[in-house]
Scaffold this motif. Structure first.
Motif, PDB file in Angstrom:
ATOM      1  N   PRO A  86       0.816  -1.225   0.000  1.00 17.44           N
ATOM      2  CA  PRO A  86       0.000   0.000   0.000  1.00 17.44           C
ATOM      3  C   PRO A  86       0.847   1.272   0.000  1.00 17.44           C
ATOM      4  O   PRO A  86       0.454   2.271  -0.610  1.00 17.44           O
ATOM      5  N   GLU A  87       2.008   1.222   0.627  1.00 16.94           N
ATOM      6  CA  GLU A  87       2.869   2.404   0.667  1.00 16.94           C
ATOM      7  C   GLU A  87       3.530   2.712  -0.673  1.00 16.94           C
ATOM      8  O   GLU A  87       4.187   3.745  -0.818  1.00 16.94           O
ATOM      9  N   ASP A  88       3.352   1.839  -1.656  1.00 17.39           N
ATOM     10  CA  ASP A  88       3.840   2.121  -3.016  1.00 17.39           C
ATOM     11  C   ASP A  88       2.851   2.976  -3.795  1.00 17.39           C
ATOM     12  O   ASP A  88       3.149   3.406  -4.913  1.00 17.39           O
ATOM     13  N   THR A  89       1.687   3.211  -3.229  1.00 15.58           N
ATOM     14  CA  THR A  89       0.683   4.030  -3.892  1.00 15.58           C
ATOM     15  C   THR A  89       1.218   5.438  -4.126  1.00 15.58           C
ATOM     16  O   THR A  89       1.667   6.110  -3.193  1.00 15.58           O
ATOM     17  N   ALA A  90       1.186   5.869  -5.377  1.00 12.55           N
ATOM     18  CA  ALA A  90       1.736   7.168  -5.747  1.00 12.55           C
ATOM     19  C   ALA A  90       1.510   7.407  -7.228  1.00 12.55           C
ATOM     20  O   ALA A  90       1.118   6.493  -7.962  1.00 12.55           O
ATOM     21  N   VAL A  91       1.771   8.623  -7.646  1.00 11.99           N
ATOM     22  CA  VAL A  91       1.876   8.908  -9.070  1.00 11.99           C
ATOM     23  C   VAL A  91       3.331   8.685  -9.462  1.00 11.99           C
ATOM     24  O   VAL A  91       4.243   9.237  -8.833  1.00 11.99           O
ATOM     25  N   TYR A  92       3.543   7.871 -10.461  1.00  9.94           N
ATOM     26  CA  TYR A  92       4.879   7.523 -10.918  1.00  9.94           C
ATOM     27  C   TYR A  92       5.218   8.318 -12.181  1.00  9.94           C
ATOM     28  O   TYR A  92       4.414   8.387 -13.123  1.00  9.94           O
ATOM     29  N   TYR A  93       6.409   8.883 -12.172  1.00  7.43           N
ATOM     30  CA  TYR A  93       6.875   9.702 -13.290  1.00  7.43           C
ATOM     31  C   TYR A  93       8.161   9.112 -13.864  1.00  7.43           C
ATOM     32  O   TYR A  93       9.065   8.745 -13.106  1.00  7.43           O
ATOM     33  N   CYS A  94       8.240   9.056 -15.173  1.00  2.89           N
ATOM     34  CA  CYS A  94       9.508   8.692 -15.783  1.00  2.89           C
ATOM     35  C   CYS A  94      10.255   9.973 -16.145  1.00  2.89           C
ATOM     36  O   CYS A  94       9.645  11.029 -16.347  1.00  2.89           O
ATOM     37  N   SER A  95      11.553   9.866 -16.193  1.00  2.00           N
ATOM     38  CA  SER A  95      12.373  11.003 -16.581  1.00  2.00           C
ATOM     39  C   SER A  95      13.564  10.509 -17.396  1.00  2.00           C
ATOM     40  O   SER A  95      14.003   9.364 -17.243  1.00  2.00           O
ATOM     41  N   VAL A  96      14.046  11.361 -18.270  1.00  2.15           N
ATOM     42  CA  VAL A  96      15.250  11.052 -19.034  1.00  2.15           C
ATOM     43  C   VAL A  96      16.168  12.260 -19.002  1.00  2.15           C
ATOM     44  O   VAL A  96      15.714  13.407 -18.917  1.00  2.15           O
ATOM     45  N   GLN A 100      23.358  16.373 -25.736  1.00  2.00           N
ATOM     46  CA  GLN A 100      23.631  16.757 -27.114  1.00  2.00           C
ATOM     47  C   GLN A 100      24.831  17.687 -27.087  1.00  2.00           C
ATOM     48  O   GLN A 100      24.719  18.844 -26.687  1.00  2.00           O
ATOM     49  N   GLY A 101      25.984  17.151 -27.489  1.00  2.00           N
ATOM     50  CA  GLY A 101      27.219  17.907 -27.340  1.00  2.00           C
ATOM     51  C   GLY A 101      27.511  18.062 -25.864  1.00  2.00           C
ATOM     52  O   GLY A 101      27.612  17.079 -25.146  1.00  2.00           O
ATOM     53  N   ALA A 102      27.620  19.295 -25.407  1.00  2.00           N
ATOM     54  CA  ALA A 102      27.853  19.552 -23.984  1.00  2.00           C
ATOM     55  C   ALA A 102      26.569  19.946 -23.266  1.00  2.00           C
ATOM     56  O   ALA A 102      26.592  20.257 -22.072  1.00  2.00           O
ATOM     57  N   LYS A 103      25.459  19.906 -23.972  1.00  2.00           N
ATOM     58  CA  LYS A 103      24.191  20.379 -23.413  1.00  2.00           C
ATOM     59  C   LYS A 103      23.431  19.221 -22.798  1.00  2.00           C
ATOM     60  O   LYS A 103      23.132  18.231 -23.463  1.00  2.00           O
ATOM     61  N   VAL A 104      23.119  19.352 -21.515  1.00  2.00           N
ATOM     62  CA  VAL A 104      22.361  18.343 -20.784  1.00  2.00           C
ATOM     63  C   VAL A 104      20.970  18.886 -20.488  1.00  2.00           C
ATOM     64  O   VAL A 104      20.825  20.004 -19.990  1.00  2.00           O
ATOM     65  N   ASP A 105      19.945  18.100 -20.774  1.00  2.00           N
ATOM     66  CA  ASP A 105      18.573  18.485 -20.482  1.00  2.00           C
ATOM     67  C   ASP A 105      17.870  17.336 -19.778  1.00  2.00           C
ATOM     68  O   ASP A 105      18.228  16.171 -19.950  1.00  2.00           O
ATOM     69  N   ALA A 106      16.852  17.669 -19.010  1.00  2.00           N
ATOM     70  CA  ALA A 106      16.041  16.662 -18.335  1.00  2.00           C
ATOM     71  C   ALA A 106      14.591  16.839 -18.740  1.00  2.00           C
ATOM     72  O   ALA A 106      14.110  17.972 -18.858  1.00  2.00           O
ATOM     73  N   TYR A 107      13.914  15.721 -18.947  1.00  2.00           N
ATOM     74  CA  TYR A 107      12.510  15.740 -19.349  1.00  2.00           C
ATOM     75  C   TYR A 107      11.713  14.793 -18.455  1.00  2.00           C
ATOM     76  O   TYR A 107      12.240  13.772 -17.994  1.00  2.00           O
ATOM     77  N   TRP A 108      10.437  15.148 -18.261  1.00  2.00           N
ATOM     78  CA  TRP A 108       9.553  14.362 -17.403  1.00  2.00           C
ATOM     79  C   TRP A 108       8.310  13.932 -18.164  1.00  2.00           C
ATOM     80  O   TRP A 108       7.794  14.693 -18.990  1.00  2.00           O
ATOM     81  N   GLY A 109       7.842  12.738 -17.834  1.00  2.00           N
ATOM     82  CA  GLY A 109       6.572  12.274 -18.362  1.00  2.00           C
ATOM     83  C   GLY A 109       5.422  12.846 -17.557  1.00  2.00           C
ATOM     84  O   GLY A 109       5.612  13.543 -16.557  1.00  2.00           O
ATOM     85  N   GLN A 110       4.207  12.523 -17.974  1.00  2.00           N
ATOM     86  CA  GLN A 110       3.023  13.132 -17.378  1.00  2.00           C
ATOM     87  C   GLN A 110       2.589  12.457 -16.084  1.00  2.00           C
ATOM     88  O   GLN A 110       1.753  12.985 -15.380  1.00  2.00           O
ATOM     89  N   GLY A 111       3.154  11.327 -15.761  1.00  2.00           N
ATOM     90  CA  GLY A 111       2.777  10.629 -14.536  1.00  2.00           C
ATOM     91  C   GLY A 111       1.691   9.603 -14.775  1.00  2.00           C
ATOM     92  O   GLY A 111       0.775   9.821 -15.577  1.00  2.00           O
ATOM     93  N   THR A 112       1.803   8.493 -14.072  1.00  4.93           N
ATOM     94  CA  THR A 112       0.782   7.454 -14.137  1.00  4.93           C
ATOM     95  C   THR A 112       0.508   6.985 -12.710  1.00  4.93           C
ATOM     96  O   THR A 112       1.431   6.774 -11.924  1.00  4.93           O
ATOM     97  N   LEU A 113      -0.775   6.863 -12.365  1.00  2.65           N
ATOM     98  CA  LEU A 113      -1.168   6.576 -10.993  1.00  2.65           C
ATOM     99  C   LEU A 113      -1.130   5.079 -10.703  1.00  2.65           C
ATOM    100  O   LEU A 113      -1.684   4.273 -11.458  1.00  2.65           O
ATOM    101  N   VAL A 114      -0.468   4.737  -9.622  1.00  4.11           N
ATOM    102  CA  VAL A 114      -0.448   3.366  -9.118  1.00  4.11           C
ATOM    103  C   VAL A 114      -1.120   3.370  -7.751  1.00  4.11           C
ATOM    104  O   VAL A 114      -0.712   4.102  -6.855  1.00  4.11           O
ATOM    105  N   THR A 115      -2.157   2.547  -7.615  1.00  2.56           N
ATOM    106  CA  THR A 115      -2.881   2.436  -6.348  1.00  2.56           C
ATOM    107  C   THR A 115      -2.827   0.991  -5.879  1.00  2.56           C
ATOM    108  O   THR A 115      -3.227   0.090  -6.617  1.00  2.56           O
TER     109      THR A 115
END
Length: 118
Positions: A86-96, A100-115
Protein backbone atom coordinates in the motif's frame (compact mmCIF):
# COMPACT_ATOMS: atom_id res chain seq x y z
CA UNK A 1 11.53 15.36 -26.30
CA UNK A 2 8.22 13.86 -25.24
CA UNK A 3 7.73 11.08 -22.72
CA UNK A 4 4.66 8.85 -22.70
CA UNK A 5 4.15 6.70 -19.64
CA UNK A 6 1.67 3.87 -19.28
CA UNK A 7 0.87 0.86 -17.12
CA UNK A 8 -0.48 2.32 -13.92
CA UNK A 9 -3.64 1.06 -12.26
CA UNK A 10 -5.22 -0.51 -9.23
CA UNK A 11 -3.73 -3.67 -7.76
CA UNK A 12 -4.03 -5.57 -4.51
CA UNK A 13 -1.15 -5.78 -2.10
CA UNK A 14 1.26 -8.49 -3.19
CA UNK A 15 0.39 -8.00 -6.83
CA UNK A 16 2.49 -6.77 -9.74
CA UNK A 17 2.41 -3.99 -12.30
CA UNK A 18 4.71 -3.01 -15.12
CA UNK A 19 5.18 0.62 -16.06
CA UNK A 20 6.50 1.64 -19.45
CA UNK A 21 7.78 4.95 -20.74
CA UNK A 22 8.72 5.84 -24.31
CA UNK A 23 10.76 8.87 -25.31
CA UNK A 24 10.25 10.44 -28.70
CA UNK A 25 11.34 13.56 -30.53
CA UNK A 26 14.78 14.94 -31.29
CA UNK A 27 16.86 12.57 -29.23
CA UNK A 28 20.60 12.37 -29.70
CA UNK A 29 21.70 10.44 -26.64
CA UNK A 30 20.07 9.45 -23.35
CA UNK A 31 22.67 8.78 -20.67
CA UNK A 32 20.18 8.19 -17.88
CA UNK A 33 16.55 7.17 -17.44
CA UNK A 34 14.64 6.95 -14.20
CA UNK A 35 11.36 6.49 -12.41
CA UNK A 36 10.24 8.72 -9.58
CA UNK A 37 7.08 8.76 -7.51
CA UNK A 38 5.09 11.19 -5.47
CA UNK A 39 2.62 10.04 -2.86
CA UNK A 40 -0.12 12.34 -1.54
CA UNK A 41 1.34 14.90 0.83
CA UNK A 42 4.90 13.78 0.21
CA UNK A 43 7.80 14.99 -1.88
CA UNK A 44 8.72 13.36 -5.14
CA UNK A 45 11.35 10.69 -4.65
CA UNK A 46 13.63 8.70 -6.90
CA UNK A 47 12.53 5.08 -7.20
CA UNK A 48 15.05 3.67 -9.64
CA UNK A 49 17.49 4.82 -12.28
CA UNK A 50 19.45 3.19 -15.06
CA UNK A 51 22.31 4.44 -17.18
CA UNK A 52 23.08 3.52 -20.76
CA UNK A 53 25.44 0.70 -19.77
CA UNK A 54 22.66 -0.95 -17.78
CA UNK A 55 23.92 -0.08 -14.33
CA UNK A 56 21.00 0.49 -11.95
CA UNK A 57 20.25 2.21 -8.68
CA UNK A 58 17.22 1.69 -6.41
CA UNK A 59 15.63 3.34 -3.42
CA UNK A 60 16.02 1.16 -0.35
CA UNK A 61 12.25 0.83 -0.04
CA UNK A 62 11.94 -0.98 -3.39
CA UNK A 63 15.13 -3.04 -3.54
CA UNK A 64 14.38 -6.67 -4.28
CA UNK A 65 10.84 -5.88 -5.44
CA UNK A 66 11.23 -3.49 -8.37
CA UNK A 67 13.37 -3.86 -11.49
CA UNK A 68 14.17 -1.12 -13.97
CA UNK A 69 15.21 -1.88 -17.53
CA UNK A 70 15.74 0.07 -20.73
CA UNK A 71 15.88 -0.49 -24.45
CA UNK A 72 18.45 1.86 -25.92
CA UNK A 73 17.33 1.21 -29.49
CA UNK A 74 13.72 2.09 -28.73
CA UNK A 75 14.40 4.79 -26.10
CA UNK A 76 12.11 3.10 -23.61
CA UNK A 77 12.38 2.46 -19.90
CA UNK A 78 10.27 0.00 -17.93
CA UNK A 79 9.67 -0.55 -14.24
CA UNK A 80 8.58 -4.01 -13.16
CA UNK A 81 6.97 -3.75 -9.73
CA UNK A 82 6.42 -6.95 -7.76
CA UNK A 83 5.11 -7.64 -4.27
CA UNK A 84 3.47 -4.22 -4.22
CA UNK A 85 2.58 -2.66 -0.88
CA UNK A 86 0.00 0.00 0.00
CA UNK A 87 2.87 2.40 0.67
CA UNK A 88 3.84 2.12 -3.02
CA UNK A 89 0.68 4.03 -3.89
CA UNK A 90 1.74 7.17 -5.75
CA UNK A 91 1.88 8.91 -9.07
CA UNK A 92 4.88 7.52 -10.92
CA UNK A 93 6.88 9.70 -13.29
CA UNK A 94 9.51 8.69 -15.78
CA UNK A 95 12.37 11.00 -16.58
CA UNK A 96 15.25 11.05 -19.03
CA UNK A 97 18.45 13.02 -19.20
CA UNK A 98 19.55 13.83 -22.72
CA UNK A 99 22.99 14.83 -23.92
CA UNK A 100 23.63 16.76 -27.11
CA UNK A 101 27.22 17.91 -27.34
CA UNK A 102 27.85 19.55 -23.98
CA UNK A 103 24.19 20.38 -23.41
CA UNK A 104 22.36 18.34 -20.78
CA UNK A 105 18.57 18.48 -20.48
CA UNK A 106 16.04 16.66 -18.33
CA UNK A 107 12.51 15.74 -19.35
CA UNK A 108 9.55 14.36 -17.40
CA UNK A 109 6.57 12.27 -18.36
CA UNK A 110 3.02 13.13 -17.38
CA UNK A 111 2.78 10.63 -14.54
CA UNK A 112 0.78 7.45 -14.14
CA UNK A 113 -1.17 6.58 -10.99
CA UNK A 114 -0.45 3.37 -9.12
CA UNK A 115 -2.88 2.44 -6.35
CA UNK A 116 -2.20 -0.55 -4.11
CA UNK A 117 -5.08 -1.69 -1.95
CA UNK A 118 -4.57 -3.57 1.30
Amino acid sequence: VQLQASGGGLVQAGGSLRLSCAASGSIVRIPAMAWHRQAPGKQRELVASIIRSGSTNYADSVKGRFAISRDNAKNTVDLQMNNLKPEDTAVYYCSVTTLQGAKVDAYWGQGTLVTVSS
